[in-house]
Design a protein around this motif. Structure first.
Motif, short mmCIF file in Angstrom:
data_model
loop_
_atom_site.label_atom_id
_atom_site.label_comp_id
_atom_site.label_asym_id
_atom_site.label_seq_id
_atom_site.Cartn_x
_atom_site.Cartn_y
_atom_site.Cartn_z
N ARG A 87 -3.89 1.86 8.84
CA ARG A 87 -4.35 1.35 7.53
C ARG A 87 -3.18 0.67 6.80
O ARG A 87 -3.31 -0.42 6.28
CB ARG A 87 -4.91 2.50 6.69
CG ARG A 87 -5.70 2.01 5.50
CD ARG A 87 -6.15 3.15 4.62
NE ARG A 87 -6.92 4.14 5.35
CZ ARG A 87 -7.07 5.42 4.98
NH1 ARG A 87 -6.48 5.84 3.88
NH2 ARG A 87 -7.79 6.25 5.68
N PRO A 97 -10.08 18.20 -0.46
CA PRO A 97 -11.06 17.51 -1.30
C PRO A 97 -10.42 16.87 -2.55
O PRO A 97 -10.90 15.86 -3.05
CB PRO A 97 -12.04 18.62 -1.72
CG PRO A 97 -11.31 19.90 -1.51
CD PRO A 97 -10.25 19.67 -0.48
N VAL A 98 -9.32 17.44 -3.03
CA VAL A 98 -8.67 16.92 -4.23
C VAL A 98 -7.20 16.70 -3.91
O VAL A 98 -6.47 17.63 -3.55
CB VAL A 98 -8.77 17.91 -5.42
CG1 VAL A 98 -7.98 17.41 -6.60
CG2 VAL A 98 -10.23 18.11 -5.81
N ARG A 99 -6.74 15.47 -4.04
CA ARG A 99 -5.33 15.17 -3.76
C ARG A 99 -4.94 13.92 -4.51
O ARG A 99 -5.78 13.07 -4.83
CB ARG A 99 -5.11 15.01 -2.26
CG ARG A 99 -5.97 13.92 -1.67
CD ARG A 99 -5.80 13.77 -0.17
NE ARG A 99 -6.55 12.62 0.26
CZ ARG A 99 -7.37 12.58 1.32
NH1 ARG A 99 -7.49 13.62 2.10
NH2 ARG A 99 -8.02 11.48 1.62
N LEU A 100 -3.63 13.82 -4.80
CA LEU A 100 -3.15 12.64 -5.52
C LEU A 100 -2.87 11.49 -4.57
O LEU A 100 -3.02 10.33 -4.92
CB LEU A 100 -1.88 12.98 -6.29
CG LEU A 100 -2.05 13.69 -7.63
CD1 LEU A 100 -0.71 14.02 -8.22
CD2 LEU A 100 -2.84 12.81 -8.60
N PHE A 101 -2.42 11.82 -3.35
CA PHE A 101 -1.98 10.78 -2.41
C PHE A 101 -2.90 10.71 -1.21
O PHE A 101 -3.49 11.72 -0.80
CB PHE A 101 -0.54 11.06 -1.96
CG PHE A 101 0.46 10.84 -3.06
CD1 PHE A 101 1.00 9.58 -3.28
CD2 PHE A 101 0.79 11.87 -3.93
CE1 PHE A 101 1.89 9.36 -4.33
CE2 PHE A 101 1.68 11.66 -4.97
CZ PHE A 101 2.23 10.41 -5.17
N ALA A 102 -2.99 9.52 -0.61
CA ALA A 102 -3.86 9.31 0.53
C ALA A 102 -3.29 10.00 1.78
O ALA A 102 -4.04 10.35 2.69
CB ALA A 102 -4.06 7.82 0.78
N ARG A 108 6.43 12.19 -8.98
CA ARG A 108 5.11 12.26 -9.61
C ARG A 108 4.50 13.66 -9.45
O ARG A 108 3.83 14.15 -10.35
CB ARG A 108 4.16 11.25 -8.97
CG ARG A 108 4.58 9.82 -9.23
CD ARG A 108 3.48 8.86 -8.78
NE ARG A 108 4.04 7.57 -8.43
CZ ARG A 108 3.44 6.71 -7.61
NH1 ARG A 108 2.28 7.02 -7.07
NH2 ARG A 108 3.99 5.56 -7.35
N GLY A 117 0.77 -1.25 0.00
CA GLY A 117 0.00 0.00 0.00
C GLY A 117 0.80 1.29 0.00
O GLY A 117 0.22 2.37 -0.13
N GLY A 118 2.11 1.22 0.14
CA GLY A 118 2.91 2.44 0.26
C GLY A 118 2.83 3.37 -0.93
O GLY A 118 2.99 4.60 -0.78
N HIS A 119 2.54 2.82 -2.10
CA HIS A 119 2.57 3.64 -3.33
C HIS A 119 1.53 4.76 -3.32
O HIS A 119 1.67 5.73 -4.05
CB HIS A 119 2.33 2.75 -4.55
CG HIS A 119 0.92 2.26 -4.66
ND1 HIS A 119 -0.03 2.91 -5.40
CD2 HIS A 119 0.28 1.22 -4.06
CE1 HIS A 119 -1.19 2.27 -5.29
NE2 HIS A 119 -1.01 1.25 -4.49
N ALA A 120 0.50 4.63 -2.49
CA ALA A 120 -0.56 5.64 -2.49
C ALA A 120 -0.31 6.74 -1.47
O ALA A 120 -1.16 7.59 -1.26
CB ALA A 120 -1.91 4.96 -2.22
#
Lengths: 224, 236
Positions: A90, A218-223, A157, A17-20
């Motif tokens: 998580r 509200p808008v983001r690339l990463f968790a 990224r 899960g680290g990629h997120a």
């Protein structure tokens, strides 16, 4: 012991899960604190010696055989903001899934049963390292390295940073990773005689504050 | 959740699609992935499938957005399912990673939906739809995550896409070519697309849809019903 198991565990493609997650790089990029390779290096050095050190020591202690539930409480105490506690659990749950499939062990099953929503990720990683036959110092290395490789990959990224420059940043920090991993393993060793408080409790308040704020974007690339 | 005997079902450690039964021995929900390029109608297909099937099946949806919760919010706004049956996974700028290379977050979302819906006393889920964030032509779902996958393209994206192929077009269990109602306006030859798809896919099925039309999702809904019928009679 198989040293190669460390390569499997520390591989950025280990499916846990680290990629997120950006390790705080996304809010730092948005605020202009990370804007090139030099500022990425400063960010990573700061994270490594604070959050990275704490996480590496927790992992080393778990790999050394300390009670993972005590370590999980210690991790909570060292993670002041709810957003990061939630992220750690998580990712711990995802690490647990990957670890149980990769290095099956009753100790992992027991922790999964005790913390079905996930224990803190470094604790699970440390226990996974133990199941893989790795030493506490190995677990500390994996976590210390992950604490900088995550933000570096995310910055490639986010900023379209030259990937060679980002990898060079990681190479520049190799001596710091050595230092932090050794500090973490030494602290974990002292737990047997001094108790859990021997573990470091360094903190990075700006990482905590921006992580909590980022969780509400509200808008983001990463968790995270 | 972790009470089953580990030696009987060692694969259960991962709760992946490799394990077709729940801890209580019943067959788990069928998992179908929907992938495809941006804007081809994946979310619209999911919404239409939910509307077509929700009276006969217990359904839940996992969305994988790239940088927002927009797809999940669209499904909520359209009220195709109650909120507790929709879950959004964040993918860190790489939606194909979350459905293929590192499926851990999606597996957790699926499990949590199965547990949450089961806990409401509504009985077990029959079907979980996993929607990928819009991605490129190479995006495919891991067999560890889904039992079957649908690849959605549209006629407006160009009639050369089936000819170009790629893993999604060639290997998906169902290829959906959507927005056939636009074909005359964009000068697309549907028969040519069908021929190209046949050349790439052999016997694998292709469904042409126009979701704006009444019952436009029917070919896909029928295909899902057939997969579910096969799934249900499989060895428990």
């Amino acid at each position: 012991m198989s040293r190669a198991a460390l390569l499997v565990l520390a591989d950025g493609r280990f499916p846990a899960g680290g990629h997120a997650h950006s390790g705080g790089a996304e809010p730092a990029v948005a605020a202009g604190r990370i804007k090139d390779a030099a500022t990425l290096e400063r960010f990573c050095r700061g994270r490594l010696h604070t959050a990275g050190l704490v996480a590496a020591a927790l992992a080393a202690a778990a790999a050394a055989g300390c009670d993972p539930l005590l370590l999980d409480d210690a991790a909570d105490a060292r993670t002041p903001v709810p957003a990061l506690r939630q992220v750690a659990r998580r990712l711990g749950r995802q690490m647990m899934r990957a670890a149980r499939a990769t290095w099956p062990d009753p100790a992992l099953d027991a922790l999964a049963a005790a913390r079905p929503r996930g224990a803190h990720q470094p604790v699970v990683l440390g226990l996974a390292a133990r199941s893989a036959g790795l030493a506490p110092l190995d677990a500390a290395y994996a976590v210390a390295y992950e604490s900088i490789s995550g933000p570096a990959t995310a910055t490639v990224r986010l900023l379209s940073l030259d990937p060679f420059d980002a990898t060079a940043v990681l190479a520049h920090l190799a001596a710091d990773v050595d230092l932090v991993a050794r500090q973490a393993a030494a602290a974990a060793e002292r737990v047997a005689t001094e108790g859990i408080d021997a573990l470091p409790a360094a903190s990075a308040p700006l990482l905590d504050i921006t992580a909590q704020a980022h969780a509400a974007w509200p808008v983001r690339l990463f968790a995270s | 959740m972790h009470l089953d005997h580990k030696d009987t079902f060692p694969e259960r450690y991962t709760y992946s699609a490799a394990a077709p039964v729940r801890p209580d021995g019943t067959r788990r929900a069928l998992r179908i992935g929907l992938g495809g390029p941006v804007g081809t109608g994946k979310t619209a297909t999911v919404a239409a499938l939910c509307r077509a099937l929700r009276d006969e099946l217990s359904i839940a949806v996992v969305t994988n957005d790239i940088y927002t919760r927009e797809d999940a919010e669209f499904l909520l706004r359209e009220a195709v399912l109650p909120p507790e049956r929709i879950s959004a996974v964040e993918t860190g700028a790489c939606p194909h990673t979350a459905i293929r290379d590192d499926i851990s977050a999606n597996l957790e979302a699926v499990e949590d939906l199965e547990a949450a819906v089961g806990a409401e006393g509504n009985g077990p889920l029959d079907l979980v739809l996993v929607e990928s964030g819009g991605d490129n032509l190479t995006a495919t779902f891991s067999k560890g995550l889904v039992d079957a996958q649908i690849f959605v393209i549209d006629v407006a994206g160009g009639d050369d896409i089936p000819r170009k192929g790629g893993p999604g077009v060639t290997s998906a269990d169902l290829l959906v070519i959507n927005k056939t109602d636009l074909a005359p306006y964009v000068g697309v030859d549907l028969e040519g697309m069908a021929r190209d798809a046949k050349a790439q896919r052999g016997e694998l099925p292709v469904a042409f849809t126009a979701l704006k039309a009444e019952n436009g999702v029917r070919p896909v809904a029928d295909w899902v019903r057939a997969r579910l019928a096969e799934w249900t009679v499989g060895p428990a």
